[in-house]
Write a protein that holds these residues in place. Structure first.
Motif: not given
Length: 522
Positions: A206-208, A213-217, A222-227, A435-440
């Motif tokens: 998976l790319p970054s 992560s919090a940033d990606n969430i 904002e781009s309606h792709q969180l789902g 998600a930023s507080e959690y590490t997979y």
């Protein structure tokens, strides 16, 4: 829409496509209105757009023998609509029509190798994008190397990664149903270990911008792709739960339960723990995304995923967890908390999906039984793998004895206020809220390496359960499990005996995940 109103859209396939698109959007529009302006009844939200869908269906089947790409789009969206309204039998049957029409349109074969459109004029040619095939690292053989980009993987989108993990899931389902035909799973090079490696390779690829992560969430919201981001990661954990379920033959009605020899006791225990961990990790995902709104639970398969997470976690603390260990109280407290968070999501998803409500009710009943059983100090010991014949006999007895009563379910809900374990008030206390507080977990060289350490940050402090869970079990209690397996074994079958949920008829015939559970045979 304007063309339809002005009478310019005369093609019935175009009209059908417009109607089914509006039907699918109507539910989310009603949900947004209910959350932003004035609350709407659940039934109104669930049924929003059904009349438009019916019109689209009638238009399609009035001339279904004429094929076109537009009609294929209509058929795919009709399939999606049936799944969202709980008609899983209809949804499953429509998949057959989708496949047949795609074949009739020859979409499964490339008619020309000129996919880069070099033979077209400059004004006709589109801008081609060369990317990888379904297999990681592979491109189309007939594309000249001079036309290949330096990194074809960079052209993969979010949907492509989802298709890849679903493709792996398809083979996992086939494997779990035909284990006795394969090499023993604990041996190197077995199909089991190969599938594990493929899943972990998918996660590592998976790319970054696809990390949870919090940033990606924020970006995806904002781009309606969180789902879509959420669904990719949910599918990852669900696939790992599915492949490790071979160690839970009593919970899952495996067609051919695998007979693990006694010397593989440690291997089986490790599989059970990994399955438990990924069920927990999925719950963390659910709780994180739920903070942003239920509209991001947009895929109709998510209620099944969340429910499956509940089943695994409850089974683990009730039938596998060793309560003599010093951290067992923390594990139980944390697990019950995660199940409650999952149930909160199921309750809210019931606004969109009829299926979510009976799943929520069933989980509440199980949770109450687990609470009561643990408080009485009943046995919670490891259940060793049994002979397949013994498992089948127990399953048959459970099926015969299983006659759930709606009054009992409602009583369990009313008695939830006297629960013996503390409920969760708001959010996940002492656990990551973002998600930023959690590490997979990162892929390990050992595909069977446990990721339990990654849950350290989300565990609650010991001592929260109080004295009610002291395991002062008497010999008579040790003879009784925390609860019978009939509930846990029954996934959707019990609904056929309950006329209040008769609208779900059809789903139970296709197993735990409806159409997806038969994906391996398609």
């Amino acid at each position: 829409m304007r063309m339809l109103e002005e009478g310019q859209l005369v093609d019935t396939s175009g009209q059908a496509l417009l109607h089914i698109m509006c039907a699918l959007g109507a539910r989310f529009y009603a949900l947004e209105y209910s959350e932003s302006f004035a609350p709407l009844p659940k039934e109104l939200i669930q049924n929003a757009g059904t009349q438009w869908a019916k019109i689209a269906e009638e238009m399609f089947f009035a001339d279904y023998s004429t094929i076109s790409t537009t009609k294929l789009k209509v058929l795919i969206l009709l399939h999606d609509q049936e799944a969202r309204t709980g008609n899983y039998a209809g949804s499953f049957l429509l998949t057959g029509l989708v496949i047949r029409m795609a074949h009739a349109l020859q979409l499964n074969s490339e008619a020309s190798t000129d996919i880069l459109c070099k033979q077209e004029g400059p004004n006709e040619a589109s801008i081609p994008v060369v990317t990888e095939r379904l297999e990681e690292g592979q491109t189309l053989d007939f594309i000249p190397k001079t036309d290949l980009p330096e990194k074809p993987r960079d052209n993969l989108g979010m949907a492509a990664y989802y298709v890849r993990i679903v493709s792996i899931w398809r083979r996992v389902l086939r494997f779990s149903k035909h284990m006795n035909e394969e090499q023993p799973p604990w041996e190197p090079g077995s199909e089991f270990s190969q599938l594990i490696e493929e899943v972990q390779s998918w996660k590592a690829s998976l790319p970054s911008w696809l990390d949870f992560s919090a940033d990606n969430i924020y970006i995806r919201r904002e781009s309606h792709q969180l789902g879509a981001l959420f669904l990719n990661h949910c599918m990852y954990h669900h696939v790992l739960c599915d492949i490790h379920r071979i160690a839970l033959p009593e919970l899952y009605r495996n067609q051919q339960p695998y007979d693990f020899p006694p010397e593989q006791h440690a291997f089986v225990s490790r599989l059970q723990m990994i399955c438990f961990e990924h069920a927990q990790l999925m719950s963390v995902l659910v709780a994180t995304v739920l903070q942003h709104g239920i509209k991001y639970f947009a895929d109709p398969i998510l209620p099944s995923f969340v429910y499956n997470s509940n089943r695994i976690m409850l089974y683990h603390i009730a039938r596998i967890l060793d309560q003599s260990k010093p951290d067992s109280r923390t594990v139980i407290s944390r697990t019950v908390e995660l199940v409650q968070q999952n149930n909160k999501a199921l309750r809210e998803m019931s606004m969109m999906y009829p299926l979510a409500e009976p799943l929520y009710i069933t989980t509440e009943r199980w949770l109450e039984t687990v609470r009561s059983g643990l408080a009485r100090g009943q046995a919670s010991t490891y259940i060793a793998p049994q002979e397949p014949s013994e498992v089948r006999t127990e399953l048959q007895q459970a099926i015969e004895a299983s006659e759930p009563n709606l009054n009992d379910i409602q009583a369990a809900q009313r008695n939830a206020q006297i629960a013996l374990l503390p409920p969760v008030s708001n959010g996940i206390s002492q656990s990551p809220s973002t998600a930023s507080e959690y590490t997979y977990p990162t892929p390990s060289t050992d595909p069977m390496a446990s990721s339990l350490a990654t849950l350290a940050d989300v565990a609650t402090q010991p001592g929260q359960l109080g004295p009610v869970l002291t395991n002062d079990a008497s010999p008579s209690n040790l003879e009784q499990p925390v609860f019978d397996l009939d509930d846990l074994q029954n996934f959707f079958e019990w609904e056929t005996n309950n006329r209040d949920y008769a609208q779900l008829t059809g789903f139970e015939g296709f197993g735990p995940l409806g159409w997806a559970n038969n994906f391996s045979s398609m």
